[in-house]
Structures are given as C-alpha cells and as structure tokens.
Design a protein around this motif. Sequence first.
Motif, PDB file in Angstrom:
ATOM      1  N   SER A 182      -8.816   8.358  -5.461  1.00  0.00           N
ATOM      2  CA  SER A 182     -10.113   7.890  -5.949  1.00  0.00           C
ATOM      3  C   SER A 182     -10.795   7.048  -4.874  1.00  0.00           C
ATOM      4  O   SER A 182     -10.651   7.307  -3.678  1.00  0.00           O
ATOM      5  N   ASP A 183     -11.545   6.027  -5.295  1.00  0.00           N
ATOM      6  CA  ASP A 183     -12.196   5.123  -4.333  1.00  0.00           C
ATOM      7  C   ASP A 183     -11.626   3.721  -4.453  1.00  0.00           C
ATOM      8  O   ASP A 183     -12.290   2.737  -4.162  1.00  0.00           O
ATOM      9  N   TRP A 184     -10.372   3.611  -4.903  1.00  0.00           N
ATOM     10  CA  TRP A 184      -9.746   2.323  -5.106  1.00  0.00           C
ATOM     11  C   TRP A 184      -9.312   1.692  -3.789  1.00  0.00           C
ATOM     12  O   TRP A 184      -9.102   2.372  -2.776  1.00  0.00           O
ATOM     13  N   LYS A 185      -9.120   0.388  -3.858  1.00  0.00           N
ATOM     14  CA  LYS A 185      -8.623  -0.387  -2.725  1.00  0.00           C
ATOM     15  C   LYS A 185      -7.553  -1.346  -3.214  1.00  0.00           C
ATOM     16  O   LYS A 185      -7.558  -1.759  -4.370  1.00  0.00           O
ATOM     17  N   LEU A 186      -6.646  -1.687  -2.309  1.00  0.00           N
ATOM     18  CA  LEU A 186      -5.614  -2.680  -2.586  1.00  0.00           C
ATOM     19  C   LEU A 186      -5.972  -3.939  -1.801  1.00  0.00           C
ATOM     20  O   LEU A 186      -6.177  -3.880  -0.585  1.00  0.00           O
ATOM     21  N   VAL A 187      -6.068  -5.079  -2.492  1.00  0.00           N
ATOM     22  CA  VAL A 187      -6.524  -6.328  -1.885  1.00  0.00           C
ATOM     23  C   VAL A 187      -5.407  -7.357  -2.018  1.00  0.00           C
ATOM     24  O   VAL A 187      -4.756  -7.468  -3.068  1.00  0.00           O
ATOM     25  N   SER A 188      -5.180  -8.094  -0.922  1.00  0.00           N
ATOM     26  CA  SER A 188      -4.184  -9.172  -0.912  1.00  0.00           C
ATOM     27  C   SER A 188      -4.900 -10.504  -0.672  1.00  0.00           C
ATOM     28  O   SER A 188      -5.734 -10.618   0.233  1.00  0.00           O
ATOM     29  N   HIS A 194       0.831  -1.205   0.000  1.00  0.00           N
ATOM     30  CA  HIS A 194       0.000   0.000   0.000  1.00  0.00           C
ATOM     31  C   HIS A 194       0.868   1.257   0.000  1.00  0.00           C
ATOM     32  O   HIS A 194       0.632   2.214  -0.754  1.00  0.00           O
ATOM     33  N   GLN A 195       1.915   1.253   0.842  1.00  0.00           N
ATOM     34  CA  GLN A 195       2.793   2.414   0.908  1.00  0.00           C
ATOM     35  C   GLN A 195       3.551   2.603  -0.402  1.00  0.00           C
ATOM     36  O   GLN A 195       3.725   3.729  -0.883  1.00  0.00           O
ATOM     37  N   LEU A 247      -7.065   3.131  -0.723  1.00  0.00           N
ATOM     38  CA  LEU A 247      -6.011   3.998  -1.220  1.00  0.00           C
ATOM     39  C   LEU A 247      -6.444   5.462  -1.122  1.00  0.00           C
ATOM     40  O   LEU A 247      -7.641   5.761  -1.218  1.00  0.00           O
ATOM     41  N   PRO A 248      -5.493   6.370  -0.915  1.00  0.00           N
ATOM     42  CA  PRO A 248      -5.856   7.788  -0.793  1.00  0.00           C
ATOM     43  C   PRO A 248      -6.198   8.436  -2.119  1.00  0.00           C
ATOM     44  O   PRO A 248      -6.349   9.654  -2.187  1.00  0.00           O
TER      45      PRO A 248
END
Length: 598
Positions: A281-287, A64-65, A278-279
């Motif tokens: 849009s409205d995206w997310k990071l998925v593992s 994410h970072q 994520l900062p």
Amino acid sequence: MGWFRKSRKYITRQLSFRQKLILVVLIFMVIPMMVSVANMSYTSIQYVQNQTVKNEKYMLDLSHQYFTNRAYELIATMNLVLFDNEINSILNRNLHGNSNPQMFVDINARLNLFTLNNNIFIMIMIPNNDHFFSNKNYDNYFDIQKLQKHTPVLAEKPAFYIHWFDSQDDLLHEIRSPEGINEQMIVVGRKLTNYSGKTTGYMFAGITERNITPILGSDEYNVSRELLLVNGSNNIIFSTHPYNKRLSLLDNYWKNTEQETPIMEYEGENYIVVDRPLPISDWKLVSVTPYQEAAEQLDQAYTFNVFLQVVAFIFMAIILLYLINKFTQPITKLAQVAGMVEHGNLEIRSNIKRNDEIGRLSIAFDLMLERIESMIEEIKMEQKIKRKAEIAALQAKIKPHFIFNLLNTIRLQFIKNHDMEAAKITQSFIQFLRSIYQGKELITLQEEVNDTVVYLNLVNAMRKNPVEMKQLIVPETFDIKIPRLITQPIVENSCKHGFRGRDGRITMESKKENDFIYLSIYDNGIGMDEETLSTLKESIKMNKKMIVNQFQTNPSDMFGIGLKNVYERMILTYGEEADMIIESGINKGTKITLVFPI
C-alpha cells in the motif's frame, strides 16, 4: 628539508633491522593513536549524534524487515487459499446452490492447515449470504457487520488485488484473544472468483498485535522507542503505544522531511524521528525515540571504548616489542648465513629450530643449500661421464686412416681377382667404419637410417637367412638431429635374438606429433613372453640420477652395447622427457619406439 634527509640517511645506514622495525612500529602505532584520540575528542558530539541516528535507522530497518516479512507471510497464506483447488471447488458448488454442512467442515479444515504454523486469522464470506468460513477452531475474530460493509469495495477490485484497510475503513479494531487480552488487528481483503470470473467469496485476513510487536514494541533495544504505522495521509494506523500524544511532533516532521538531521524538538525534549516506506500500500513505518536517552547509552559506550583502546594500545605495544625481539633474532642470523653463502661458503647451515614460519623458512633455506651442493656434484659427475665417453671415442679413432687404407687395399685386391661380392662387402664395411669414426655426436635421422642399412648389409653377408629392411620414414623427420648409432643396437638385437636362423623383416617408421619425434623399429621375429619383457624393461629404465649413481659405483659398466646403452644415451642427451617403449609377444615380433623432444 635538510634535517629530514639527514635523519633518513642516519636511519638507513646506522640502525639495524631490528631497530628500524621497532621504530616503524612505534611511528605507525603512536602517531595514529594520538591523532585518533584528538580527533575523537574534538568531534565526539557530532560523532555521537550521527551514530545515534544511524543506530535508530538500523533499528527501524530491522523493524521494517520484520513487518515486511510478516506482511509477505500474510499474502502468501492468502495465495494458498486463493489457488487451493479444493476450496475453489466447494465455493463454486455453493455458488450453484450445491451447499451442505460438510463444506464448512472441509473449508475450515483447509484454512486451519494453511495457518497451522502462524497466527494469521482468515475468514471467507459467501456473497449475499451471512455464512462464513474461519480458521482458529471456528472462533470468529472479525466483526461480521463491518466486513459486510466493505465487500462492495472488494467487489470492484480485480481478482488478484489485495486491499489493505486502514484507519479510515473502520476495520482496525481491537479484538479479544482466547487469553482474554485485547489486541489490535490489521486486516486485508481480496475477492475470490472462479474460472468464469464470477465472485465465489470474499476473503479477509488479519494479523494481530502479538504478530507485530515482538520486535516493533520490544523493550530489548530501547524502552522508550515508539513505532507507528502511518498511511499515505499521515494518519496513525497502528502504534506500539496506543494512546499516542505526539501528533504535533509528527505533524512538524511531515512538514520538514527535507531537513538535514531527523532530530526534532517536542515539549522541550529532542526526539529522533525516522521513517521507511513499506512495500505494501502507501504505508510507512515511523520510529520516535528520545534523543537524550539513546545518546546517553552510546556516549557511555564511546567513553568506555576510548578507555579500552588506550589500554589495548599499551598492551599491544608491549606484545609487539616482545615479538619483534623474538622474531628478528633468527632473521638476523639467517641474513648472516645468506651473506656467507653469497661469498661462496655453501657448507654453512642456519640450523634454526622453530615451529613457525621462520623455522620453516630456515629449514627450506638449509635444504636449498644441500640441493645446490648435490646438483653441483651431479653436474660434475655428468661432465666426468661425458669426458670418459669422449676419451673412449678418441681411443677408438687411433690410426683410422691406416685401417681405411688397409681395407681399401684388400678391396682392390678382391677386384683384381674378380671377387666382386667380397669387394662389395669390404666397401660396405669401410662405409660403416667411416660413419662410426666421424666426430659429430648428433646426425640427421636420414644419415642414421642410411648407416643402419649399411650395417644390416654387413650382417646379411654373414647370415644364411638374410633380413629385409623396410623404411617408412616421413620426409618431415629427415633433418631431425638424433644421437649417432641410436638405432644400430636395436637392429643388431633383432638380428641376433629375433630371427634365429630364419628370414625376417625389420621396419623403421617415424612420425612427428606435437613437439616429439616417435621413431619405431619393429620386426616379425619370434618375440618374447611377458616375464622376459618385464625383466627387460626393468633392466633398462633408469633416470638421470640413477645413471650417474651407476657410474659412481661401477664406471666400467657404462656405455655398453644394447638397449640399455641406447636408453642411457637418450636420457643423458634429452633428459627425463625422452622415453623408450618396448612391446612384444610370443610369435608377434618386437617393437621398440624411441620418443624424444624436438
């Protein structure tokens, strides 16, 4: 609880310090170790599960970072283009029809400069025109037709708004790199305007799979870990495995986001699924990680750590027992020496020679004993000095009444003979002698000044050229206690060495500053040169220890008349806080300031 009290009583009274220390070490090592091993065995399954989840969350945080930093780098590069005066000037001229081939060279060069140290692709499209500008040696990595379809979307946005295109915009496409490798690209866009608000161009920027996957898809941490970018509608935008078949697993995860554990079951196998917004849009990071594979590595590490812990405990116990035995021996000896000192034996020393804290403690203890002995001897010598001074004072008081009666008889005889000047001098002498023979060691400053004036009257009776006395004593110092005859030797020196057959004036001045009294006696005599002044200062400046040493070497030289005597008496009375300041110059007189605490 009776057995506990008995055990504590036995330990307190019967065991030595070394035995107590060994017992405490064993208790605080063995019991926690046993409890720790038992607890780890009992809770190992839950522990491994929780730790595995934490590891996956940590890995996701790293990803994410990294992705966030790349996104901010992309935004920062677009901002450089947006606020570049040269690019804005060229685009504005093009808007008014002032275009030429050189503008393409200039803008492409600026874009290459801004992306020199990164792999960001930038293209600027001219409104209502097929012309465009691009970095990366003028190679076009974008689909022009697709970008032109989305310029109306950017036209409706504010000037500083950044639009992130996702899978629904049909801009997340594969491109072919110069190395001939197909890569996925994430594209963002923003509108460029001039100062009047007119649109001068549309800027598109992209980062490719090579910029995202160095950590997102790295096999260094877990070969089976899969990381995905998901938009607000839970649609996959980007994946480290492009042909993802776990859509049903993610659908189940989105439906159960409030469950306690992120472990999900899919096709008979457990997976750890975690996500981070994520900062942008409205995206997310998925593992998505297979649980068994991640837990297996941690379980092996856990078992190995338990083995290492047991071995380290045994090794540490052996080392501690050795160190305890080594360090407690000198401590015991030091305690024995302290006990003998407590019974009055100050000549004993520990003599422990070690290059560690105990050795330094032993040296400090021995030095402390030596200093105590030295201080005791110094105190004894000070008392001896004071007793000698008292004896000298008593000897000087032998038959004082006889002397006073004789002087009074002489004074009366002068009065009968009408010799009033001689009678006055005799009366002053009687008054001066009475002040000397008084038993008080400390008198007020006012009394000391009066006695000094009487002494100066006697001196003037013997001088052809009289000396005038001027007093500038402030009232707030009148009652300050000072040693007797502390100013008379200074006035005597002024009369004897400062005037040499001529008239003169001596001024006595006092002031109070903070917690100190400053008493100054200065004259308008001939003064002295720098060499004489320096010799005088060196001859009288002695600390308390030096005065005691001088008394030991030459007792008959102590308590003489003069400045040295004044300084010695001040140091013995007030300690090192007292001081004597001497100032003089040729034909500038001499000033002596006595400083002592209140």
